[in-house]
Design a protein around this motif. Structure first.
Motif, PDB file in Angstrom:
ATOM      1  N   UNK A   1      36.202   1.126   9.206  1.00  0.00           N
ATOM      2  CA  UNK A   1      36.603   0.527  10.484  1.00  0.00           C
ATOM      3  C   UNK A   1      37.870   1.198  11.011  1.00  0.00           C
ATOM      4  N   UNK A   2      38.803   1.475  10.113  1.00  0.00           N
ATOM      5  CA  UNK A   2      40.054   2.139  10.511  1.00  0.00           C
ATOM      6  C   UNK A   2      39.757   3.488  11.152  1.00  0.00           C
ATOM      7  N   UNK A   3      38.903   4.289  10.529  1.00  0.00           N
ATOM      8  CA  UNK A   3      38.606   5.615  11.050  1.00  0.00           C
ATOM      9  C   UNK A   3      37.693   5.568  12.279  1.00  0.00           C
ATOM     10  N   UNK A   4      37.009   4.456  12.506  1.00  0.00           N
ATOM     11  CA  UNK A   4      36.270   4.300  13.759  1.00  0.00           C
ATOM     12  C   UNK A   4      37.244   4.099  14.918  1.00  0.00           C
ATOM     13  N   UNK A   5      38.340   3.373  14.651  1.00  0.00           N
ATOM     14  CA  UNK A   5      39.348   3.128  15.679  1.00  0.00           C
ATOM     15  C   UNK A   5      40.226   4.360  15.875  1.00  0.00           C
ATOM     16  N   UNK A   6      40.601   4.992  14.781  1.00  0.00           N
ATOM     17  CA  UNK A   6      41.484   6.155  14.827  1.00  0.00           C
ATOM     18  C   UNK A   6      40.804   7.323  14.096  1.00  0.00           C
ATOM     19  N   UNK A   7      39.974   8.069  14.803  1.00  0.00           N
ATOM     20  CA  UNK A   7      39.237   9.161  14.152  1.00  0.00           C
ATOM     21  C   UNK A   7      40.163  10.208  13.533  1.00  0.00           C
ATOM     22  N   UNK A   8      39.660  10.852  12.502  1.00  0.00           N
ATOM     23  CA  UNK A   8      40.418  11.894  11.813  1.00  0.00           C
ATOM     24  C   UNK A   8      39.482  13.062  11.509  1.00  0.00           C
ATOM     25  N   UNK A   9      40.030  14.255  11.541  1.00  0.00           N
ATOM     26  CA  UNK A   9      39.211  15.422  11.202  1.00  0.00           C
ATOM     27  C   UNK A   9      39.474  15.898   9.774  1.00  0.00           C
ATOM     28  N   UNK A  10      40.216  15.122   9.004  1.00  0.00           N
ATOM     29  CA  UNK A  10      40.561  15.587   7.659  1.00  0.00           C
ATOM     30  C   UNK A  10      39.378  15.578   6.695  1.00  0.00           C
ATOM     31  N   UNK A  11      38.290  14.916   7.062  1.00  0.00           N
ATOM     32  CA  UNK A  11      37.129  14.888   6.175  1.00  0.00           C
ATOM     33  C   UNK A  11      36.097  15.938   6.544  1.00  0.00           C
ATOM     34  N   UNK A  12      36.249  16.546   7.711  1.00  0.00           N
ATOM     35  CA  UNK A  12      35.279  17.547   8.143  1.00  0.00           C
ATOM     36  C   UNK A  12      33.906  16.935   8.248  1.00  0.00           C
ATOM     37  N   UNK A  13      32.953  17.517   7.553  1.00  0.00           N
ATOM     38  CA  UNK A  13      31.582  16.993   7.576  1.00  0.00           C
ATOM     39  C   UNK A  13      31.272  16.164   6.341  1.00  0.00           C
ATOM     40  N   UNK A  14      32.269  15.936   5.481  1.00  0.00           N
ATOM     41  CA  UNK A  14      32.032  15.147   4.269  1.00  0.00           C
ATOM     42  C   UNK A  14      32.106  13.650   4.562  1.00  0.00           C
ATOM     43  N   UNK A  15      31.728  12.872   3.625  1.00  0.00           N
ATOM     44  CA  UNK A  15      31.723  11.413   3.761  1.00  0.00           C
ATOM     45  C   UNK A  15      33.166  10.901   3.732  1.00  0.00           C
ATOM     46  N   UNK A  16      33.440   9.915   4.575  1.00  0.00           N
ATOM     47  CA  UNK A  16      34.768   9.307   4.614  1.00  0.00           C
ATOM     48  C   UNK A  16      34.977   8.502   3.337  1.00  0.00           C
ATOM     49  N   UNK A  17      36.094   8.810   2.679  1.00  0.00           N
ATOM     50  CA  UNK A  17      36.433   8.093   1.442  1.00  0.00           C
ATOM     51  C   UNK A  17      37.342   6.920   1.765  1.00  0.00           C
ATOM     52  N   UNK A  18      37.230   5.818   1.009  1.00  0.00           N
ATOM     53  CA  UNK A  18      38.160   4.704   1.214  1.00  0.00           C
ATOM     54  C   UNK A  18      39.569   5.111   0.779  1.00  0.00           C
ATOM     55  N   UNK A  19      40.552   4.412   1.290  1.00  0.00           N
ATOM     56  CA  UNK A  19      41.922   4.676   0.860  1.00  0.00           C
ATOM     57  C   UNK A  19      42.019   4.470  -0.640  1.00  0.00           C
ATOM     58  N   UNK A  20      42.708   5.405  -1.293  1.00  0.00           N
ATOM     59  CA  UNK A  20      42.718   5.383  -2.757  1.00  0.00           C
ATOM     60  C   UNK A  20      43.978   4.777  -3.359  1.00  0.00           C
ATOM     61  N   UNK A  21      44.956   4.456  -2.559  1.00  0.00           N
ATOM     62  CA  UNK A  21      46.157   3.872  -3.148  1.00  0.00           C
ATOM     63  C   UNK A  21      47.234   3.597  -2.123  1.00  0.00           C
TER      64      UNK A  21
END
Length: 102
Positions: A6-26
């Motif tokens: 949901x966070x990345x839907x509101x504030x898109x990021x290109x840091x994942x490229x074409x890979x799957x968005x990972x949840x925050x890890x810490x």
């Protein structure tokens, strides 16, 4: 992971490229995102100020608009005052390439 998505839907990021968005890890990753949000807020605030001052440029000078909007004042500092020396040192140490005068 749902909240991260949901966070990345509101504030898109290109840091994942074409890979799957990972949840925050810490906590550190969340702190980094909070810092990013703070910077984005500061940029938005500054951009709105510039646009507002440009919009009112025929009524009031943009510098005067910003100063009045921020509710600050500008005072003359003599060249030999400690405050002027500190500000001059800061300006020169942070890449100022113009002549600094009061």
């Amino acid at each position: 992971s749902t909240l991260s998505t949901k966070y990345y839907q509101i504030l898109p990021s290109n840091k994942f490229g074409t890979s799957i968005i990972r949840p925050f890890s810490g906590v550190n990753e969340i702190k980094n995102e909070l810092n990013t949000l703070s910077l984005l807020y500061d940029l938005e605030f500054g951009a709105k100020f510039l646009l507002a001052s440009y919009y009112r440029r025929k009524i009031i000078h943009p510098y005067d608009y910003v100063i009045k909007s921020l509710n600050v004042s500008i005072e003359y500092l003599p060249n030999d005052s400690p405050e002027f020396k500190v500000l001059l040192k800061y300006a020169l140490n942070t890449g100022c390439t113009k002549e600094v005068a009061n």
